[in-house]
Design a protein around this motif. Structure first.
Motif, PDB file in Angstrom:
ATOM      1  N   PHE A  25      36.436  28.649  35.290  1.00  0.00           N
ATOM      2  CA  PHE A  25      36.830  28.746  36.690  1.00  0.00           C
ATOM      3  C   PHE A  25      37.371  30.119  37.054  1.00  0.00           C
ATOM      4  N   ILE A  26      37.952  30.844  36.113  1.00  0.00           N
ATOM      5  CA  ILE A  26      38.347  32.233  36.378  1.00  0.00           C
ATOM      6  C   ILE A  26      37.095  33.079  36.576  1.00  0.00           C
ATOM      7  N   SER A  27      36.065  32.840  35.783  1.00  0.00           N
ATOM      8  CA  SER A  27      34.802  33.569  35.946  1.00  0.00           C
ATOM      9  C   SER A  27      34.148  33.254  37.281  1.00  0.00           C
ATOM     10  N   ILE A  28      34.141  32.000  37.650  1.00  0.00           N
ATOM     11  CA  ILE A  28      33.566  31.610  38.949  1.00  0.00           C
ATOM     12  C   ILE A  28      34.372  32.218  40.088  1.00  0.00           C
ATOM     13  N   SER A  29      35.690  32.246  39.956  1.00  0.00           N
ATOM     14  CA  SER A  29      36.532  32.852  40.986  1.00  0.00           C
ATOM     15  C   SER A  29      36.258  34.341  41.112  1.00  0.00           C
ATOM     16  N   TRP A  30      36.104  35.026  39.965  1.00  0.00           N
ATOM     17  CA  TRP A  30      35.781  36.455  39.990  1.00  0.00           C
ATOM     18  C   TRP A  30      34.461  36.688  40.725  1.00  0.00           C
ATOM     19  N   TRP A  31      33.467  35.859  40.414  1.00  0.00           N
ATOM     20  CA  TRP A  31      32.164  35.964  41.063  1.00  0.00           C
ATOM     21  C   TRP A  31      32.284  35.722  42.567  1.00  0.00           C
ATOM     22  N   ALA A  32      33.070  34.725  42.969  1.00  0.00           N
ATOM     23  CA  ALA A  32      33.221  34.391  44.389  1.00  0.00           C
ATOM     24  C   ALA A  32      34.000  35.469  45.138  1.00  0.00           C
ATOM     25  N   ILE A  33      34.993  36.064  44.506  1.00  0.00           N
ATOM     26  CA  ILE A  33      35.810  37.091  45.163  1.00  0.00           C
ATOM     27  C   ILE A  33      34.984  38.350  45.426  1.00  0.00           C
ATOM     28  N   GLN A  34      33.927  38.571  44.664  1.00  0.00           N
ATOM     29  CA  GLN A  34      33.103  39.763  44.848  1.00  0.00           C
ATOM     30  C   GLN A  34      32.425  39.806  46.209  1.00  0.00           C
ATOM     31  N   CYS A  35      32.268  38.669  46.882  1.00  0.00           N
ATOM     32  CA  CYS A  35      31.600  38.661  48.183  1.00  0.00           C
ATOM     33  C   CYS A  35      32.547  39.047  49.326  1.00  0.00           C
ATOM     34  N   PHE A  36      33.863  39.087  49.075  1.00  0.00           N
ATOM     35  CA  PHE A  36      34.812  39.484  50.116  1.00  0.00           C
ATOM     36  C   PHE A  36      34.760  40.991  50.328  1.00  0.00           C
ATOM     37  N   ARG A  37      34.863  41.389  51.575  1.00  0.00           N
ATOM     38  CA  ARG A  37      34.884  42.818  51.905  1.00  0.00           C
ATOM     39  C   ARG A  37      36.332  43.286  51.898  1.00  0.00           C
TER      40      ARG A  37
END
Length: 77
Positions: A17-29
């Motif tokens: 879930f930390i990896s998924i969160s890192w991946w998801a946070i990458q889409c924020f500007r």
């Protein structure tokens, strides 16, 4: 389920879930909110945000797993 296997599952869920969160946070500007988007401080912020978010989601799933394991106590005499 033993303590060792529970610990292993908890570590595995946290890392996933930390990896998924890192991946998801990458889409924020984040460049809209910070001065220097390429700085090490911004990367550290992204890492800390992904750890906090991933840990929270993992904790939810760990609690849910624990609660569902307790349900079998309802049917035992």
């Amino acid at each position: 389920m033993g303590l060792g296997s529970t610990g292993l599952i908890n570590i595995f869920l946290s890392l996933i879930f930390i990896s998924i969160s890192w991946w998801a946070i990458q889409c924020f500007r984040l460049d809209l909110f910070v001065k220097d988007y390429k700085s090490a401080q911004v990367k550290a912020l992204q890492i800390l945000l992904s750890i906090a978010l991933g840990h929270g989601v993992a904790r939810f799933f760990m609690d849910y797993l624990g609660w569902s394991m307790m349900l079998k106590q309802l049917f035992m005499s």
